[in-house]
Write an enzyme that holds these catalytic residues in place. Sequence first.
Site, PDB file in Angstrom:
ATOM      1  N   GLU A  60      -0.979  -1.749  -2.068  1.00 20.94           N
ATOM      2  CA  GLU A  60      -0.459  -0.559  -1.692  1.00 20.94           C
ATOM      3  C   GLU A  60       0.437   0.237  -2.713  1.00 20.94           C
ATOM      4  O   GLU A  60       0.615   1.333  -2.894  1.00 20.94           O
ATOM      5  CB  GLU A  60      -0.311  -0.292  -0.281  1.00 20.94           C
ATOM      6  CG  GLU A  60      -0.040   1.054   0.272  1.00 20.94           C
ATOM      7  CD  GLU A  60       1.302   1.780   0.154  1.00 20.94           C
ATOM      8  OE1 GLU A  60       1.472   3.045   0.130  1.00 20.94           O
ATOM      9  OE2 GLU A  60       2.130   1.087  -0.249  1.00 20.94           O
TER      10      GLU A  60
ATOM     11  N   ASP B 108       1.684  -6.415   0.278  1.00 21.23           N
ATOM     12  CA  ASP B 108       2.471  -6.584  -0.869  1.00 21.23           C
ATOM     13  C   ASP B 108       3.896  -5.602  -0.781  1.00 21.23           C
ATOM     14  O   ASP B 108       3.855  -4.758   0.143  1.00 21.23           O
ATOM     15  CB  ASP B 108       1.777  -5.919  -2.081  1.00 21.23           C
ATOM     16  CG  ASP B 108       1.189  -4.646  -1.992  1.00 21.23           C
ATOM     17  OD1 ASP B 108       0.868  -3.881  -0.767  1.00 21.23           O
ATOM     18  OD2 ASP B 108       1.406  -3.732  -2.844  1.00 21.23           O
TER      19      ASP B 108
END
EC number: 3.-.-.-
Length: 370
Positions: free
Chosen positions: A137, A77
């Site tokens: 994350e 991400d």
Amino acid sequence: MDLKQYLQELKKVVNIDCGTATIDGVEEVSRIFQQWYQSQNWQCDRISLGEKVGPGLLATNKTDAERYDVLLVGHMDTVFPAGTVAERPFRIEGNRAYGPGVSDMKSGLLNILWALREMDKATLERLSIGVAMNPDEETGSVHSHHWIGELAKRSRCVLVCEAARADGSLVKARKGIAGYKLAFKGVAAHAGNDPESGRSAIKAMARAVLEISDLADIAKGTTINTGVVSGGTVANIVPDHAEMLVDVRFQDNNEYARVHAAIQAYNQREFERDVKTVVQQQAQKPAMSPGEDTEKLMKIVEQAGEVEGIDVRWKSVGGGSDANHTAALGIPSLDGFGPIGAGFHSPSEYLEIDSIEPRIRLLKRVIQSL
């Protein structure tokens, strides 16, 4: 290595909007990497981490391994919203590549893949290697840190492949991170006709901002930032609601315990009469600091750098990563094994193209040395 192919693959994954909340984009990135690993005859499975995030991805060369000699970790991400790719897609200018997530951390994920693609057969037969790629994350690995932690506890060591720093340094320590939302509930009233009947949530929040800032201890590396505030509706109404978002960074986990206890004590506190405070912790990553076993791993990395002609230097940094979680479990963990980059979380994010090949060689050599 074939740098042209690498950059084509990098362009493919950078040009996908995959902020943590853009689940379809994260899923697309995971499908691409799954195909790449499976084409190398690696077992690669998508891992469901709930409906609020995209899937995790786990690749391994030993499907029946109970333990891993090394766990390589990266995230799929980014921090950027949908539409960012259309505004500033992948591009190359001179020795630098640009685009959302080009360093943080699409190139790190690719460096893992390329190091394993080029690994000799004897090493792959000798070692059990796991690769964990998570989808969240950038929002604290809230949904994935338990999964990564369980993998780390089955591993001899963890290498996180976030980007190397702008000066080429790898990361041996990271500050811990905690995030909080404080909401304030007051009483609305007409600011001109009946102000005394009101209870200002914004006034309470202002007092809280000042008090929470005093919890910082710069000498110990503990910083506190109220980064977002909101509240009220119009200027002639005493505001009955307000909220603030607070970022806490710490080098010492004991400092986190101190600050956390103080902030939690604000719950139901009245910073202004009859204005109630509600505290919600939104994220937390423990501080990452090297212990004796991690220092031994650092020596292996330094020796690998000597063999490959790469000057290995170490840095302690303020930003967190998945290495914070794995290090807190007592697993030797190091970070910064991606290519050199900087400008993370901003439109100026870049990757130094001439660092790609040397950093793949370094990562490959470190794995072979285990």
